[in-house]
Design a protein around this motif. Structure first.
Motif, PDB file in Angstrom:
ATOM      1  N   GLY B 217       0.805  -1.219   0.000  1.00 59.57           N
ATOM      2  CA  GLY B 217       0.000   0.000   0.000  1.00 59.57           C
ATOM      3  C   GLY B 217       0.835   1.263   0.000  1.00 59.57           C
ATOM      4  O   GLY B 217       0.316   2.362  -0.178  1.00 59.57           O
ATOM      5  N   ARG B 262      -0.428  -2.413  10.047  1.00 60.28           N
ATOM      6  CA  ARG B 262      -1.495  -1.603   9.444  1.00 60.28           C
ATOM      7  C   ARG B 262      -1.577  -1.886   7.943  1.00 60.28           C
ATOM      8  O   ARG B 262      -2.653  -2.045   7.371  1.00 60.28           O
ATOM      9  N   SER B 263      -0.424  -1.970   7.312  1.00 56.30           N
ATOM     10  CA  SER B 263      -0.419  -2.202   5.868  1.00 56.30           C
ATOM     11  C   SER B 263      -1.024  -3.561   5.537  1.00 56.30           C
ATOM     12  O   SER B 263      -1.714  -3.720   4.534  1.00 56.30           O
ATOM     13  N   ASP B 266      -4.850  -3.482   6.059  1.00 52.74           N
ATOM     14  CA  ASP B 266      -5.444  -2.765   4.932  1.00 52.74           C
ATOM     15  C   ASP B 266      -5.438  -3.635   3.674  1.00 52.74           C
ATOM     16  O   ASP B 266      -6.420  -3.698   2.928  1.00 52.74           O
ATOM     17  N   SER B 269      -8.061  -6.325   3.739  1.00 45.33           N
ATOM     18  CA  SER B 269      -9.417  -5.812   3.501  1.00 45.33           C
ATOM     19  C   SER B 269      -9.677  -5.645   2.009  1.00 45.33           C
ATOM     20  O   SER B 269     -10.819  -5.682   1.557  1.00 45.33           O
ATOM     21  N   LYS B 270      -8.604  -5.467   1.251  1.00 40.72           N
ATOM     22  CA  LYS B 270      -8.775  -5.286  -0.193  1.00 40.72           C
ATOM     23  C   LYS B 270      -8.814  -6.628  -0.918  1.00 40.72           C
ATOM     24  O   LYS B 270      -9.245  -6.705  -2.067  1.00 40.72           O
ATOM     25  N   ARG B 364     -12.761   1.874  12.783  1.00 41.37           N
ATOM     26  CA  ARG B 364     -11.813   1.575  11.694  1.00 41.37           C
ATOM     27  C   ARG B 364     -10.389   2.004  12.087  1.00 41.37           C
ATOM     28  O   ARG B 364      -9.425   1.276  11.867  1.00 41.37           O
ATOM     29  N   LEU B 368      -7.127  -0.371  12.455  1.00 40.37           N
ATOM     30  CA  LEU B 368      -5.903  -0.115  11.681  1.00 40.37           C
ATOM     31  C   LEU B 368      -4.767   0.381  12.577  1.00 40.37           C
ATOM     32  O   LEU B 368      -3.787   0.977  12.110  1.00 40.37           O
ATOM     33  N   LEU B 466       0.366   6.160   4.030  1.00 41.55           N
ATOM     34  CA  LEU B 466      -0.498   4.987   4.182  1.00 41.55           C
ATOM     35  C   LEU B 466      -1.480   5.187   5.334  1.00 41.55           C
ATOM     36  O   LEU B 466      -2.638   4.768   5.265  1.00 41.55           O
ATOM     37  N   ARG B 469      -4.274   7.409   4.123  1.00 39.67           N
ATOM     38  CA  ARG B 469      -5.035   6.681   3.094  1.00 39.67           C
ATOM     39  C   ARG B 469      -5.920   5.627   3.721  1.00 39.67           C
ATOM     40  O   ARG B 469      -7.103   5.520   3.389  1.00 39.67           O
ATOM     41  N   SER B 470      -5.325   4.831   4.601  1.00 42.53           N
ATOM     42  CA  SER B 470      -6.077   3.684   5.111  1.00 42.53           C
ATOM     43  C   SER B 470      -7.078   4.103   6.190  1.00 42.53           C
ATOM     44  O   SER B 470      -8.251   3.767   6.105  1.00 42.53           O
TER      45      SER B 470
END
Lengths: 630, 630
Positions: B217, B262-263, B266, B269-270, B364, B368, B466, B469-470
């Motif tokens: 990410g 965290r990355s 994230d 989740s994608k 959220r 994260l 990131l 963004r996340s």
């Protein structure tokens, strides 16, 4: 020294335009290339900038860059001419006559050499009418024109007296090693010569150019060959540095400018058969290594030296400095500095380098802009010439013998009262009449200084390498990138004769989690029998560094080390490296004394020529482990 | 959230092995890949390392790397097996069962797939006898085997149950975008999956891999697509991060490990249709911007706000915080902190972000791993959920309206006694019963916050992007590298809906000549008529930034700006940018208030979507000129 103009592009230097110009002038440049964005961001008008340059004794040798001229569709060409008139107005106010036009990078460029020549001729015609001229340069990433040959073909076709070439060593040498053809260009058609070095990198050429250029001698391009060819063609303009570098952009400009000038002086000496530069010293060797320590740390340094088998053989006649010797290794312990200054508690602050001709070596250092060491010399003290290296280390130039007038005469011989005894016959009876100094007995087998390793500030690591290479005439013997516990460390060892100096610096400036400065400095002593030395050191209670057992397990698998040798290495915490030719390096370490100095003892077998870089990560981890838990 | 193991290679983290393991455990990883050099440099024996991992709740999912197996001449193959026995011994003590074998990079490699398969089969046979297994990986720069397809062909030929593939996203995606073929590999033959992202760089792949990898990410690889394909093939092992990065090597490991986790959350989740992660807030918009100031600087901030047409409309009921408003823009001025703490004299320390569902957005953020803001909420204060961004800025999540329970209820309305008058009807009479809050009159024409620009610490710039963004679901709207007076600055603007946050960081950590931290932060306000606003600001004595005249001369030539417009820009020190579609950005600046905050006023015309990055170098120079000469 050569009567040729020396220039530097303002983009090489950090700060506001005033900072850049002042730095360039202070370093002795004759002129600058004015990078247009540096003027656009300045509150100085062009006329004020001209006056400031004049006050500083600087010419403005080039205004740059002017972009995207050749190969334009007709409607854009009219705009180009309008843009050019603005640039010419600015140049008139600046009082400069040459503008750099770099080859188009626009997507619209029409690949038509005759069109390109016609458009550049239009520009040259307007320039000529105002007494100006155009230096056309092929960018290595130009849309259509990306080689010097192509730019020359277009200049040749345009055939206008106000249109010539600008040759940039980066753009040329990043594309080809073959520069011989430049000899065929009439010298008067080369309007400008820009010089930059660069490390050998396999990457996009635009990024390489914009971020990683270096001053000549700091990278791997053959600048002497390139410049020699251009001069042979008859070029008579300035040698001008244009270096885009992420570090220089944020470094003290006065220092960067001196570094730049040093690189140019060194380069000229390689092009012009010396160019009047005093030759580098031949066969330098270690004279002494000086350690400064606060009073408390001095106790620890003394204890370590004694445990390492050194004897205190002299005390300075007028300063609180002690001489400690073993074999030919001489260390000075200096406790003179005020303890209130926020400096490391103990640090290597000076190197004595023995050379045949100290005065000549000092002259060369001065010619290469090495800053002289400001100091007060006592009435009876040796007048050693000295200068300051980029990391602040003082470098003293000692004569080849240690007789009258030598640095040893500053020290009154002493019987070491703290344990080790100095053989009586070695000490002259009367002060001021030093006898020839014999090698001290090698109490634990240390026979000489093998090398000294210094820590360079992040911003000045490229400067430091060039500094030692040029000033002392050293060459690079080893270079490696080491993965340390807290980040990458770049290590370069330079040497000549028996002198070897290692320069370490962090690859990125460190933060508070992983401080990179001060990182440890070290002195490496040579022994002929590392295990005998190790036994003696253990008996004397030397503060030896424990090496993790895992290292030896891994070594066994990695290098197929003989069982008996492995057991001895393990027993004595000796590390081991082997080169491709079977040469071996056996080395052990002390812990860090104070906050940043340690000692290494090394034995070289079978012609090993390296410095044990492969062992550095484990050594660093072992040192960090002791310091963390201390 | 998915029941899948999450791992991280120790090489991603800085420090000693203990530091790395503690950080990985603290961030919630299930396991680690143990990078062999991290063990070799450690005083922990393999058994001690195993026990430490067990204490921390970490498995050792992989031991790596084991090099140069396949394609060896016979005499070397015997050595390989001896080396492997050592590795297997270590693995037995570590209690791990999988070793990474990467494809040979040796010069001696014989290109013979059957030989390679036979040699790997030998290794697998020995491994299997000890309950271990081999995960074979194609390095992108392997001498012969450099693609995953080739490594799979060899594993297929070897056909041994203890031999499978290791797939590394970097090695695969740096060579190809076509990963569909992975779907044809039986899932049980994929023994391990390593994940790394990377920026798009055109450079030598080995250097790219060793220095510039990023967490998923943070770069430009399609990691969701890659992971989705591998999972679809039936891979059921850990998702494991292996990131070689020069910055992470020297950054605080506990923070890097959280960034890594965290990355991964994230990324999952994608891949897994949300994977249970609470969806990102829809249509966030600016709530408030909080500036903390020392008492002295607060005077300057107040004066600047008043000159900018803001009115003080409220005071906090229990803390020394003032509310200042104009249009929909709301600023909080907080003077509560102790002045003895060594912090900037005035700084943007918090952002209020208005979202539809603050509780969901907070959930959220927690999922994260956004660190919650520790604070004491007064009895009558709004319970705004809040977390801390990597630069230390507190982010408060406000509800969609400003009614009861909203943050405005914390403020008692005031008549601004210092000059500007708040229209009486706007202020509710009784404290504690806030009326719906109308937009404040735009005294000088400022209608809203356009964007807020924060300064990120050098070590955490990739993390920061990131993070925003996340956690807030922002996307990158603009990214540029700006050549500032004292070095390069990377600027990234992220946004969603009406919320836009700019993140600036220096490309290299700065030194004392060119301090990079604290670099200015700023708030940009939108106006519909920049010249009317500029006139009003001048009348009110706002501390406006003078733009160098050279800028306008250059602008005229560069962008063919209409004479009338140019005169107005010049008169009012308004800068000007134009995008490819003719959209225009007209913007002016205040000087820096205190040491690190300034304000910008911008008008967008014709759908301009950028942030004026082209003007940043001159703006920076102008700011620096004022600060230098102040």
């Amino acid at each position: 020294m050569t009567g040729r103009r020396r220039s530097i592009a303002t983009v090489c230097l950090s700060g506001a335009l005033e900072d850049k110009l002042a730095a360039a002038a202070h370093a002795g440049f004759d002129g600058v290339e004015l990078f247009a964005p540096d003027l656009v961001g300045s509150h100085l008008s062009p006329a004020q900038a001209r006056d400031l340059c004049a006050d500083l004794g600087l010419g403005i040798d080039l205004y740059q860059p002017f972009r995207d001229v050749e190969g334009a569709p007709p409607e854009l060409h009219a705009r180009t001419l309008r843009r050019a008139r603005h640039a010419f107005d600015v140049m008139a106010q600046l009082g400069t006559d040459t503008v750099l036009v770099c080859s188009s990078v626009a997507p619209w460029v029409i690949a038509d050499d005759d069109l390109a020549a016609a458009q550049l001729r239009d520009l040259a015609e307007e320039a000529a009418a105002r007494g100006l001229r155009i230096a056309y340069e092929a960018l290595a990433w130009g849309s259509v024109v990306s080689t010097w040959e192509h730019s020359w073909e277009i200049v040749r076709r345009a055939d206008h007296p106000a249109l010539g070439l600008c040759l940039d060593s980066f753009h040329v040498l990043s594309r080809t090693d073959d520069v011989a053809g430049i000899a065929g260009v009439p010298g008067e058609k080369i309007f400008y010569l820009q010089l930059a070095d660069a490390p050998s990198l396999d990457m996009d050429v635009l990024q390489w150019s914009r971020h990683h250029r270096l001053f000549p001698g700091q990278g791997s391009f053959d600048l002497p060959g390139f410049v020699g060819t251009v001069l042979a063609a008859g070029y008579a303009g300035p040698l001008s540095l244009e270096v885009f570098n992420d570090v220089f952009r944020q470094s003290v400009p006065a220092l960067t400018a001196v570094d730049a000038m040093r690189s140019l002086v060194d380069l000229e000496s390689k092009v012009d058969d010396g160019a009047g530069l005093t030759p580098a010293p031949t066969r330098p060797r270690p004279g002494f290594v000086e350690i400064e320590a606060s009073p408390g740390s001095a106790l620890r340094v003394r204890a370590a030296l004694r445990a390492l088998g050194f004897a205190r053989t002299g005390v300075h006649r007028s300063k609180p400095v002690e001489l400690w010797e073993q074999g030919t290794a001489a260390l000075l312990l200096n406790t003179s500095r005020p303890t209130a200054t926020p400096r490391p508690d103990a640090a290597i602050t000076a190197l004595g380098v023995a050379v045949e001709d100290p005065a000549g070596a000092a002259r060369r250092a001065e010619e290469l802009l090495a800053p002289p060491l400001p100091r007060v010399v006592g009435a009876r003290e040796a007048q050693l010439p000295a200068f300051i290296a980029p990391d602040g280390t003082a470098v003293f130039l000692c004569g080849p013998d240690d007789g009258p007038g030598g640095w040893r005469a500053d020290f009154a011989p002493v019987q070491d009262t703290d344990g080790a005894t100095v053989p009586a016959g070695d000490v002259p009876a009367a002060a001021g009449e030093p006898a020839p100094v014999p090698a001290r007995p090698a109490a634990v087998g240390l026979v000489a200084v093998d090398h000294v390793t210094l820590t360079q500030p992040f911003d000045r690591s490229d400067e430091a390498t060039l500094f030692f290479r040029s000033v002392l005439g050293l060459t690079v013997r080893d270079a490696a990138e080491v993965s340390g516990l807290f980040g990458l460390v770049r290590t370069t060892v330079l040497g000549a004769g028996d002198l070897a100096v290692g320069l370490n610096s962090s690859v990125l400036r460190r933060g508070s989690w992983a401080p990179g400065v001060p990182a440890p400095q070290s002195v490496t002593f040579r022994t002929d029998d590392v295990f005998a030395t190790a036994r003696a050191l253990r008996e004397r209670g030397a503060p030896l560094l424990r090496i993790p057992a895992n290292y030896y397990d891994d070594l066994a698998a990695r290098l197929d080390v003989d069982e008996g040798l492995l057991a001895a290495l393990r027993e004595h915490d000796v590390m081991y490296d082997r080169d491709a030719d079977g040469g071996e390096y056996l080395h052990l370490f002390t812990r860090v004394i104070g906050s940043q100095v340690f000692f290494e003892v090394a034995q070289r077998r079978g012609g090993y020529r390296g410095y044990g870089a492969a062992d550095a990560p484990v050594r660093m981890a072992a040192h960090a482990a002791v310091r963390t838990h201390a």
